[in-house]
Write a protein that holds these residues in place. Structure first.
Motif, PDB file in Angstrom:
ATOM      1  N   ARG A  76       0.824  -1.208   0.000  1.00 53.12           N
ATOM      2  CA  ARG A  76       0.000   0.000   0.000  1.00 53.12           C
ATOM      3  C   ARG A  76       0.858   1.258   0.000  1.00 53.12           C
ATOM      4  N   GLY A  77       2.140   1.136   0.273  1.00 52.85           N
ATOM      5  CA  GLY A  77       3.024   2.279   0.164  1.00 52.85           C
ATOM      6  C   GLY A  77       3.287   2.684  -1.273  1.00 52.85           C
ATOM      7  N   TYR A  78       3.096   1.766  -2.207  1.00 56.14           N
ATOM      8  CA  TYR A  78       3.294   2.039  -3.635  1.00 56.14           C
ATOM      9  C   TYR A  78       1.967   2.149  -4.388  1.00 56.14           C
ATOM     10  N   PHE A  79       0.978   1.374  -3.984  1.00 58.60           N
ATOM     11  CA  PHE A  79      -0.341   1.392  -4.613  1.00 58.60           C
ATOM     12  C   PHE A  79      -1.351   1.875  -3.578  1.00 58.60           C
ATOM     13  N   SER A  80      -2.015   2.974  -3.841  1.00 62.75           N
ATOM     14  CA  SER A  80      -3.008   3.500  -2.908  1.00 62.75           C
ATOM     15  C   SER A  80      -4.147   2.501  -2.739  1.00 62.75           C
ATOM     16  N   ILE A  81      -4.323   2.004  -1.523  1.00 61.05           N
ATOM     17  CA  ILE A  81      -5.397   1.038  -1.304  1.00 61.05           C
ATOM     18  C   ILE A  81      -6.759   1.704  -1.450  1.00 61.05           C
ATOM     19  N   GLU A  82      -6.832   2.995  -1.153  1.00 62.10           N
ATOM     20  CA  GLU A  82      -8.093   3.724  -1.332  1.00 62.10           C
ATOM     21  C   GLU A  82      -8.490   3.750  -2.810  1.00 62.10           C
ATOM     22  N   THR A  83      -7.517   4.001  -3.688  1.00 65.38           N
ATOM     23  CA  THR A  83      -7.817   4.032  -5.129  1.00 65.38           C
ATOM     24  C   THR A  83      -8.097   2.635  -5.650  1.00 65.38           C
ATOM     25  N   LEU A  84      -7.338   1.642  -5.179  1.00 65.42           N
ATOM     26  CA  LEU A  84      -7.605   0.259  -5.580  1.00 65.42           C
ATOM     27  C   LEU A  84      -9.063  -0.110  -5.308  1.00 65.42           C
ATOM     28  N   ASN A  85      -9.582   0.366  -4.187  1.00 68.02           N
ATOM     29  CA  ASN A  85     -10.941  -0.002  -3.784  1.00 68.02           C
ATOM     30  C   ASN A  85     -12.021   0.857  -4.440  1.00 68.02           C
ATOM     31  N   SER A  86     -11.666   2.053  -4.875  1.00 61.04           N
ATOM     32  CA  SER A  86     -12.694   2.971  -5.376  1.00 61.04           C
ATOM     33  C   SER A  86     -12.678   3.158  -6.892  1.00 61.04           C
ATOM     34  N   LYS A  87     -11.613   2.747  -7.544  1.00 62.93           N
ATOM     35  CA  LYS A  87     -11.483   2.994  -8.982  1.00 62.93           C
ATOM     36  C   LYS A  87     -12.614   2.314  -9.759  1.00 62.93           C
ATOM     37  N   ILE A  88     -13.162   3.048 -10.721  1.00 61.69           N
ATOM     38  CA  ILE A  88     -14.168   2.503 -11.631  1.00 61.69           C
ATOM     39  C   ILE A  88     -13.588   2.477 -13.035  1.00 61.69           C
ATOM     40  N   LEU A  89     -13.605   1.318 -13.651  1.00 62.06           N
ATOM     41  CA  LEU A  89     -13.207   1.183 -15.050  1.00 62.06           C
ATOM     42  C   LEU A  89     -14.470   0.927 -15.874  1.00 62.06           C
ATOM     43  N   ASN A  90     -14.631   1.675 -16.933  1.00 62.46           N
ATOM     44  CA  ASN A  90     -15.859   1.607 -17.723  1.00 62.46           C
ATOM     45  C   ASN A  90     -16.135   0.211 -18.270  1.00 62.46           C
ATOM     46  N   PRO A  91     -17.392  -0.192 -18.260  1.00 64.58           N
ATOM     47  CA  PRO A  91     -17.743  -1.386 -19.032  1.00 64.58           C
ATOM     48  C   PRO A  91     -17.584  -1.103 -20.523  1.00 64.58           C
TER      49      PRO A  91
END
Length: 448
Positions: free
Chosen positions: A349-364
């Motif tokens: 999580r120091g390199y990858f934001s866990i907040e963004t990992l959990n909230s990111k939306i990728l379009n269908p």
């Protein structure tokens, strides 16, 4: 006697005064010996005395010289590595300083869930995805760790189990390089404790290319005949003045003369400020696929030489936070395949934001939702701000949308691109050759 006393007092005074008057005051200064930003003065600190103590210790004059002298003396006199970054193992091996093995299961779950979402996002667009997990030197050469330090390889065990459970397409170089290390030096004994050497990179890249070839048979593995193989003398540890004398493998890719670079034309490409490595290479063989390769320091710098002649266009992006903007880069480079590489100790999580990992939306995929209720506009109806810096290969636009808009698309001729939407502002950036102010914008308020 008085002369000696005066001389002693003068020397002692200089030892106290010189470091104080040579204090490093530059804001954001980085230590060359332990590769970190030095403590800055801040009014927002919770503990001013603690902050001031750290500030003085970090920035006192001659700090680097004093640490170097102390480290060298301990090495020469006691064969001990007293260093903020490195430690000795057995038989002269140098490793990063030992830490407790802590498995952050919450991060692993979020990371693998995001990888699976990214994989689905890409595969619905006809773009294969492959993740490569690379081992630390500690893992590959665990047999040379100091007596008394127990290493159980907990992180890799947990990560591989989660990758399997989430159905992520992956390879791991842990087993391969551990096996190779029994007969060959795939990480150096002393130099660069944080990365494989060129021989290790050769083997690890071949394993990756072998997996890529199952998607694109035109991609073949590397051959030793593609390289001039020699050695290079290293005389200090990286980011350190600690003296060593080690001949390390050095490979020169003889085919790089057939590679041209377009990197400079993308000077305004959006990159996280902490991870700004980017290279855009074009190899002469146009029958090969184009790859978007997110990777860390195992491939940054010169080691791009190990993959740039295996693809037609290869876009190397420093991974971590940039990989969380996957859709931004796919819009621009339209790759045939996406690769992600991480080293085990940098998959945190120091390199990858866990907040963004959990909230990111990728379009269908647009074709799967185009019949849902949505709003359609010509781009110019939205009063967009169109941006393109002089000399750049990129053109983009941004415009305001309603706060309930969750995702959207840009339709230009027969191509569809994804909008990035945050806080009521929609943006997209494309290669200038793909951009058109006649674009059609499709906006959606729900994923269902």
């Amino acid at each position: 006697m008085k002369v000696l006393q005066i001389l002693f007092i003068c020397i002692l005074s200089l030892m106290i005064v010189v470091p104080v008057f040579t204090l490093t005051t530059e804001e954001g200064a980085v230590s060359e010996i332990d590769n970190r930003t030095l403590t800055d003065l801040s009014r927002k600190s919770d503990d001013y005395s603690d902050m001031l103590d750290s500030y003085i210790k970090d920035r006192i004059g001659l700090r680097t010289e004093m640490i170097t002298a102390f480290t060298t003396l301990n090495d020469v006199l006691f064969s001990e590595m007293i260093h903020p970054t490195y430690t000795y193992g057995e038989e002269g091996y140098v490793f990063f300083d030992y830490t407790d093995e802590i498995v952050d299961q919450e991060f692993i779950e979020s990371f693998c869930q995001y990888l699976r979402m990214a994989q689905d996002y890409l595969e619905t667009r006809g773009i294969p995805f492959l993740y490569c997990l690379n081992p630390a030197k500690t893992t590959v050469y665990a047999r040379y760790l100091s007596d008394g330090y127990t290493y159980e390889n907990k992180f890799n065990t947990a990560m591989l189990e989660a990758l399997e459970r989430y159905g992520v397409n992956y390879i791991e170089n842990v087993s391969l390089l551990t096996e190779k290390s029994m007969d060959e030096q795939v990480y150096n004994v002393k130099y660069d404790a944080g990365h494989w050497n060129d021989l290790g990179c050769y083997y690890g890249t071949n394993h990756l290319l072998s997996a890529v070839s199952s998607y694109f048979p035109a991609v073949t593995t590397l051959s030793m005949s593609d390289f001039d193989v020699g050695t290079k003398l290293e005389t200090t540890l990286p980011v350190s003045r600690f003296a060593i004398h080690e001949e390390v493998p050095y490979f020169t890719n003889t085919l790089l003369s057939q590679v041209t670079y377009l990197t400079d034309a993308y000077f305004d490409l959006q990159l996280n400020p902490s991870y700004r490595n980017f290279v855009y290479a074009v190899y002469s063989d146009s029958t090969l696929p184009d790859v978007l390769f997110f990777h860390g320091s195992y491939y940054n710098g010169e080691r791009t030489k190990f993959y740039q002649t295996s693809f037609h266009e290869s876009i190397g992006i420093h991974n971590y936070e940039n990989f969380l903007d996957l859709d931004y880069y796919v819009n621009i480079f339209e790759p045939d395949m996406v690769l992600l590489e991480t080293a085990e100790y940098a998959t945190t999580r120091g390199y990858f934001s866990i907040e963004t990992l959990n909230s990111k939306i990728l379009n269908p995929l647009y074709e799967t939702v185009q019949e849902l209720p949505h709003q359609s506009y010509a781009l110019m109806e939205l009063d967009p701000l169109i941006f393109s810096e002089e000399g750049s290969a990129l053109t983009g636009a941004e415009f305001v949308v309603d706060l309930d808009i969750q995702y959207g698309y840009v339709l230009i001729d027969d191509k569809t691109f994804d909008l990035q939407i945050a806080d009521g502002v929609a943006t997209f950036t494309l290669k200038t050759e793909n951009f058109s102010d006649t674009a059609q914008i499709e906006l959606f308020t729900t994923l269902e």
